[in-house]
Design a protein around this motif. Structure first.
Motif, PDB file in Angstrom:
ATOM      1  N   SER A  66      49.880   6.767  27.452  1.00 39.93           N
ATOM      2  CA  SER A  66      51.164   7.068  28.098  1.00 39.93           C
ATOM      3  C   SER A  66      51.736   8.402  27.653  1.00 39.93           C
ATOM      4  N   GLU A  67      51.119   9.028  26.636  1.00 37.25           N
ATOM      5  CA  GLU A  67      51.630  10.293  26.121  1.00 37.25           C
ATOM      6  C   GLU A  67      51.428  11.418  27.136  1.00 37.25           C
ATOM      7  N   PRO A  68      52.358  12.372  27.198  1.00 34.07           N
ATOM      8  CA  PRO A  68      52.203  13.514  28.125  1.00 34.07           C
ATOM      9  C   PRO A  68      50.919  14.278  27.848  1.00 34.07           C
ATOM     10  N   GLY A  69      50.218  14.668  28.921  1.00 32.64           N
ATOM     11  CA  GLY A  69      48.985  15.418  28.783  1.00 32.64           C
ATOM     12  C   GLY A  69      47.750  14.563  28.588  1.00 32.64           C
ATOM     13  N   TYR A  70      47.924  13.224  28.550  1.00 36.79           N
ATOM     14  CA  TYR A  70      46.797  12.315  28.365  1.00 36.79           C
ATOM     15  C   TYR A  70      46.548  11.530  29.651  1.00 36.79           C
ATOM     16  N   SER A  71      45.324  11.028  29.798  1.00 37.76           N
ATOM     17  CA  SER A  71      44.946  10.324  31.019  1.00 37.76           C
ATOM     18  C   SER A  71      43.674   9.531  30.773  1.00 37.76           C
ATOM     19  N   LEU A  72      43.198   8.868  31.814  1.00 38.31           N
ATOM     20  CA  LEU A  72      41.917   8.161  31.764  1.00 38.31           C
ATOM     21  C   LEU A  72      40.932   8.945  32.623  1.00 38.31           C
ATOM     22  N   TYR A  73      39.952   9.557  31.979  1.00 37.68           N
ATOM     23  CA  TYR A  73      38.952  10.339  32.702  1.00 37.68           C
ATOM     24  C   TYR A  73      37.916   9.393  33.290  1.00 37.68           C
ATOM     25  N   LEU A  74      37.610   9.571  34.584  1.00 35.95           N
ATOM     26  CA  LEU A  74      36.666   8.719  35.301  1.00 35.95           C
ATOM     27  C   LEU A  74      35.434   9.515  35.669  1.00 35.95           C
ATOM     28  N   ARG A  75      34.264   8.932  35.464  1.00 39.45           N
ATOM     29  CA  ARG A  75      33.011   9.637  35.729  1.00 39.45           C
ATOM     30  C   ARG A  75      32.140   8.806  36.696  1.00 39.45           C
ATOM     31  N   PRO A  76      32.396   8.911  38.011  1.00 41.52           N
ATOM     32  CA  PRO A  76      31.459   8.314  38.978  1.00 41.52           C
ATOM     33  C   PRO A  76      30.134   9.083  38.928  1.00 41.52           C
ATOM     34  N   THR A  77      29.045   8.364  38.872  1.00 40.07           N
ATOM     35  CA  THR A  77      27.720   8.960  38.703  1.00 40.07           C
ATOM     36  C   THR A  77      26.728   8.262  39.627  1.00 40.07           C
ATOM     37  N   MET A  78      25.776   9.036  40.175  1.00 35.16           N
ATOM     38  CA  MET A  78      24.695   8.432  40.938  1.00 35.16           C
ATOM     39  C   MET A  78      23.373   9.014  40.471  1.00 35.16           C
TER      40      MET A  78
END
Length: 410
Positions: A162-174
């Motif tokens: 929840s901190e500013p500048g943070y997120s959940l990085y998602l890596r769709p891959t095939m």
């Protein structure tokens, strides 16, 4: 499904024909990805998320992963969300020998009210389908995969900082998984998505970086795959990166051709801001045209759209010139940039990409000399800072926008 397009870069009919040459055709009517068939395996060993200040970009992964298998004979199988863990692949799988691998980078954000949002996922899906078509891997229904990604994100919502500048990085891959050493299209494939809670891409946060302008190595060539997000594009860049680091630079500025055309910054798209006030009273923001050499970045497209909407009066973005801003997609050479810098006309240079959003540049090494680039004390140029604020506001829901796609609420 038709060949995807993204922004102004298109996979032409001629390119599509070449990509499809000698690729065995799928039987008609095979199933596409179907979110209604999703299976979710019980989680046996839940992990405890790290505090935000202990996160290192791309080193920590959430509890779950999404997997969808495909074959030429049966199409897309039922999607599965299972516990994050190793894949089981045959040593002869085509991904290991012929680089049948593509991926995307996207993020999920937690708003102050607990709403979880994705940023422009339709753009990532379009680009993923373009990349798949380029290396003879299967395309898919983009809306279906977005729905599955939403389910994955909400299952692992506790991992989104929840901190500013943070997120959940998602890596769709095939990846291609056919068990064969023959060079040809892979008759089986695996699409999977993993997730990693992240903070700023660089350990220095949003501080400016230095670049080494290199023509010794190239990232892409006309007619090649530089405009597609393929795994094979990235490993050849490691040695040049190491060489740049030895000389004290953070990244390479990739040059192309005898004229040393500007292309990309490391793994980011490039922007150069030029003071034209003495000529015509304008400020020009330049980025190289896509063509074959440039990856069509989602952040790149967002910056161009925001700037053009500001110029047209559709929105007002604090920090952008009130008038006289010119947005250009055109070729620019390193000698031109160097000459403008000597004249004091370079206002700022920055890179743009999903991982870092924007990163300003304060120095470029070129032909044995350093070219200082103006940068403010906080490490961001004024236009880079304005774009960062606008994009982050949309990503977190502080600025209502169609680019912000709600995944759910916690």
């Amino acid at each position: 499904m038709s060949i995807g397009t993204l922004g102004k870069q298109e996979f032409s009919a001629e390119q599509a024909a070449k990509a499809a040459a000698n690729v065995p055709k799928e039987p008609a009517g095979l199933p596409d990805i179907n979110p209604a068939l999703l299976q979710v395996e019980p989680l046996k060993n839940p992990k405890t998320p790290l505090p935000a200040n202990e996160l290192v970009f791309g080193k920590t992964f959430t509890d779950h992963m999404l997997m969808v298998e495909w074959s030429r004979e049966t199409g897309w199988a039922a999607p599965l969300i299972k516990e994050y863990g190793p894949l089981s692949l045959d040593p002869s799988s085509s991904v290991f020998h012929y680089a049948f691998c593509l991926f995307e980078g996207m993020k999920a954000y937690r708003g102050e009210d607990g709403t979880i949002r994705l940023f422009r996922p339709d753009m990532n899906m379009a680009r993923m389908n373009r990349s798949a078509a380029r290396i003879a891997l299967p395309e898919f229904d983009p809306d279906a995969l977005i729905e599955l990604i939403k389910k994955l994100v909400m299952l692992d919502a506790k991992w989104i900082p929840s901190e500013p500048g943070y997120s959940l990085y998602l890596r769709p891959t095939m990846i291609g998984t056919q068990n064969s050493l023959g060079v040809g299209a892979s008759g089986t494939a695996l699409l999977y998505v993993i997730a990693s809670p992240v903070g700023p891409y660089y350990a220095t946060g949003f501080k400016a970086i230095s670049l080494r302008a290199t023509s010794e190595f190239i990232r892409a060539a006309p007619g090649g795959t530089g405009g597609f997000k393929l795994g094979a594009n990235y490993s050849p860049a490691i040695v040049p990166q190491v060489e740049a680091a030895k000389e004290g630079y953070a990244q390479n500025l990739w040059l192309h051709g005898e004229e040393h055309e500007l292309t990309e910054v490391g793994t980011m798209n490039l922007f150069v801001v030029i003071d034209r006030t003495e000529e015509d009273g304008t400020t020009e923001m330049v980025t190289p045209p896509l063509q074959d050499l440039i990856l069509p970045g989602v952040t790149r497209d967002s910056i161009l759209t925001i700037a053009r909407d500001h110029v047209a009066g559709k929105v007002h973005v604090d920090g952008l010139p009130a008038n006289g801003l010119v947005v250009s997609e055109r070729k620019m050479t390193m000698p031109e940039l160097a000459a403008l810098a000597r004249q004091g006309k370079i206002k700022e240079v920055f890179g743009a990409g999903t991982a870092a959003i924007v990163t300003s540049v304060d120095n470029i090494g070129y032909l044995g000399k350093n070219i200082p680039i103006p940068c403010e004390a906080d490490g961001l140029g004024p236009i880079a800072k304005a774009m960062l604020g606008r994009i982050q506001g949309i990503q977190t829901g502080k600025i209502p926008h169609e680019w912000s796609v709600v995944a759910g609420r916690v």
